[in-house]
Design a protein around this motif. Sequence first.
Motif, mmCIF file in Angstrom:
data_model
loop_
_atom_site.group_PDB
_atom_site.id
_atom_site.type_symbol
_atom_site.label_atom_id
_atom_site.label_comp_id
_atom_site.label_asym_id
_atom_site.label_seq_id
_atom_site.Cartn_x
_atom_site.Cartn_y
_atom_site.Cartn_z
ATOM 1 N N MET A 97 0.835 -1.199 0.000
ATOM 2 C CA MET A 97 0.000 0.000 0.000
ATOM 3 C C MET A 97 0.872 1.251 0.000
ATOM 4 N N ARG A 98 0.485 2.218 -0.820
ATOM 5 C CA ARG A 98 1.175 3.501 -0.811
ATOM 6 C C ARG A 98 0.667 4.349 0.348
ATOM 7 N N ILE A 99 1.551 5.244 0.827
ATOM 8 C CA ILE A 99 1.232 6.106 1.965
ATOM 9 C C ILE A 99 1.476 7.555 1.573
ATOM 10 N N ALA A 100 0.550 8.439 1.953
ATOM 11 C CA ALA A 100 0.683 9.870 1.677
ATOM 12 C C ALA A 100 0.641 10.658 2.981
ATOM 13 N N ILE A 101 1.415 11.723 3.038
ATOM 14 C CA ILE A 101 1.318 12.701 4.120
ATOM 15 C C ILE A 101 0.631 13.942 3.555
ATOM 16 N N VAL A 102 -0.421 14.392 4.235
ATOM 17 C CA VAL A 102 -1.150 15.588 3.822
ATOM 18 C C VAL A 102 -1.161 16.556 4.994
ATOM 19 N N THR A 103 -0.528 17.704 4.843
ATOM 20 C CA THR A 103 -0.501 18.672 5.935
ATOM 21 C C THR A 103 -1.741 19.559 5.885
ATOM 22 N N GLY A 104 -2.185 19.945 7.070
ATOM 23 C CA GLY A 104 -3.338 20.834 7.154
ATOM 24 C C GLY A 104 -4.610 20.184 6.653
ATOM 25 N N ALA A 105 -4.921 18.986 7.160
ATOM 26 C CA ALA A 105 -6.048 18.216 6.628
ATOM 27 C C ALA A 105 -7.223 18.135 7.585
ATOM 28 N N SER A 106 -7.348 19.122 8.472
ATOM 29 C CA SER A 106 -8.477 19.113 9.402
ATOM 30 C C SER A 106 -9.709 19.783 8.816
ATOM 31 N N SER A 107 -9.561 20.446 7.668
ATOM 32 C CA SER A 107 -10.699 21.087 7.017
ATOM 33 C C SER A 107 -10.295 21.463 5.592
ATOM 34 N N GLY A 108 -11.256 21.935 4.835
ATOM 35 C CA GLY A 108 -10.995 22.540 3.534
ATOM 36 C C GLY A 108 -10.319 21.649 2.523
ATOM 37 N N ILE A 109 -9.391 22.244 1.770
ATOM 38 C CA ILE A 109 -8.710 21.543 0.683
ATOM 39 C C ILE A 109 -7.910 20.356 1.203
ATOM 40 N N GLY A 110 -7.213 20.525 2.315
ATOM 41 C CA GLY A 110 -6.418 19.429 2.856
ATOM 42 C C GLY A 110 -7.272 18.251 3.276
ATOM 43 N N GLN A 111 -8.408 18.527 3.902
ATOM 44 C CA GLN A 111 -9.331 17.460 4.294
ATOM 45 C C GLN A 111 -9.830 16.717 3.060
ATOM 46 N N SER A 112 -10.244 17.463 2.047
ATOM 47 C CA SER A 112 -10.720 16.839 0.809
ATOM 48 C C SER A 112 -9.618 16.007 0.166
ATOM 49 N N ALA A 113 -8.404 16.565 0.090
ATOM 50 C CA ALA A 113 -7.296 15.828 -0.530
ATOM 51 C C ALA A 113 -7.035 14.521 0.205
ATOM 52 N N ALA A 114 -7.040 14.571 1.533
ATOM 53 C CA ALA A 114 -6.789 13.356 2.315
ATOM 54 C C ALA A 114 -7.839 12.289 2.026
ATOM 55 N N VAL A 115 -9.101 12.692 1.986
ATOM 56 C CA VAL A 115 -10.195 11.749 1.733
ATOM 57 C C VAL A 115 -10.106 11.193 0.315
ATOM 58 N N GLN A 116 -9.856 12.067 -0.650
ATOM 59 C CA GLN A 116 -9.787 11.621 -2.050
ATOM 60 C C GLN A 116 -8.593 10.695 -2.284
ATOM 61 N N ILE A 117 -7.476 10.998 -1.659
ATOM 62 C CA ILE A 117 -6.291 10.143 -1.771
ATOM 63 C C ILE A 117 -6.579 8.771 -1.176
ATOM 64 N N ALA A 118 -7.224 8.755 -0.005
ATOM 65 C CA ALA A 118 -7.543 7.493 0.649
ATOM 66 C C ALA A 118 -8.500 6.657 -0.189
ATOM 67 N N ARG A 119 -9.436 7.311 -0.864
ATOM 68 C CA ARG A 119 -10.402 6.586 -1.701
ATOM 69 C C ARG A 119 -9.728 5.908 -2.888
ATOM 70 N N ARG A 120 -8.516 6.324 -3.203
ATOM 71 C CA ARG A 120 -7.759 5.689 -4.278
ATOM 72 C C ARG A 120 -6.848 4.577 -3.747
ATOM 73 N N GLY A 121 -7.080 4.162 -2.483
ATOM 74 C CA GLY A 121 -6.368 3.024 -1.937
ATOM 75 C C GLY A 121 -5.049 3.334 -1.267
ATOM 76 N N THR A 122 -4.840 4.594 -0.913
ATOM 77 C CA THR A 122 -3.590 5.018 -0.282
ATOM 78 C C THR A 122 -3.817 5.308 1.197
ATOM 79 N N GLY A 123 -2.915 4.829 2.056
ATOM 80 C CA GLY A 123 -2.964 5.183 3.465
ATOM 81 C C GLY A 123 -2.556 6.643 3.653
ATOM 82 N N VAL A 124 -3.076 7.296 4.681
ATOM 83 C CA VAL A 124 -2.851 8.731 4.853
ATOM 84 C C VAL A 124 -2.392 9.062 6.272
ATOM 85 N N ILE A 125 -1.305 9.805 6.356
ATOM 86 C CA ILE A 125 -0.921 10.490 7.590
ATOM 87 C C ILE A 125 -1.300 11.948 7.387
ATOM 88 N N LEU A 126 -2.220 12.444 8.185
ATOM 89 C CA LEU A 126 -2.684 13.822 8.015
ATOM 90 C C LEU A 126 -2.315 14.641 9.241
#
Length: 252
Positions: free
Chosen positions: A1-30
């Motif tokens: 599994m691929r892993i992504a780090i997304v900074t500033g993911a508690s709301s807005g664009i970062g939150q959306s990016a984290a969710v969208q990345i995860a929906r593509r099968g990637t684990g997320v550290i936010l």
Amino acid sequence: MRIAIVTGASSGIGQSAAVQIARRGTGVILTYHGNRSGALDTVATIEKDGGTAVALPLDTGRSETFPAFRDSVATALRATWQRDSFDHLVNNAGSSATAPFEQTDEDMFDTLMRVLLKGPYFLTQTLLPLLADRGAIVNVASNAASSAGLEPGYSAYGTMKGGLIVLTRYLAKELSARGIRVNSVSPGSTRTRIADDAFARYPDVVPTLAAKTALGRLGEPDDIGMVIAALLGADHAWITAQDIEVSGGYNL
């Protein structure tokens, strides 16, 4: 599994990016700063969709804390995914402040510089030993740095975001030997909580911004988050050193 780090993911664009990345099968550290409940909401949304996510605190305006954050990342990678590295970095965390050029003071300038430019610069440098070869980085800039997005009051903010776009090209060049791609996205006016939830406090500005946008509305976080997620994916593996404006045609 691929892993992504997304900074500033508690709301807005970062939150959306984290969710969208995860929906593509990637684990997320936010990461979050001051909005832990929002970060936990992001984790809950990802887990509800069957994904895996970990939320860690991070103040991107305090570069002296980055080595400790790297250690926390390494611990989370081992504990959650049995990995020693991660694959994608999204430098999204930010803040916003506006003032006419004549009224911009050094405190405002320095705060924006630390969070929007120095932060991504040295956070990326600090995390680089953990970033896997053939990975990808997306920096979230702004169309305030382009001729289409110039609006009075954003001289300091736009200057920092312009610096981030230049940094994107240098990183793409210097990290290419490792097969790491680096791009930036430049959102236009997007309905987020930035600037102390300005759109909620001043809803009268929304029709004006929509009227200046070719597609006739304000941007939503998912408009940007889906582009970020796509840029990290294999379908865009031949794109690097690019800045992509995601603004619905602002001032077109």
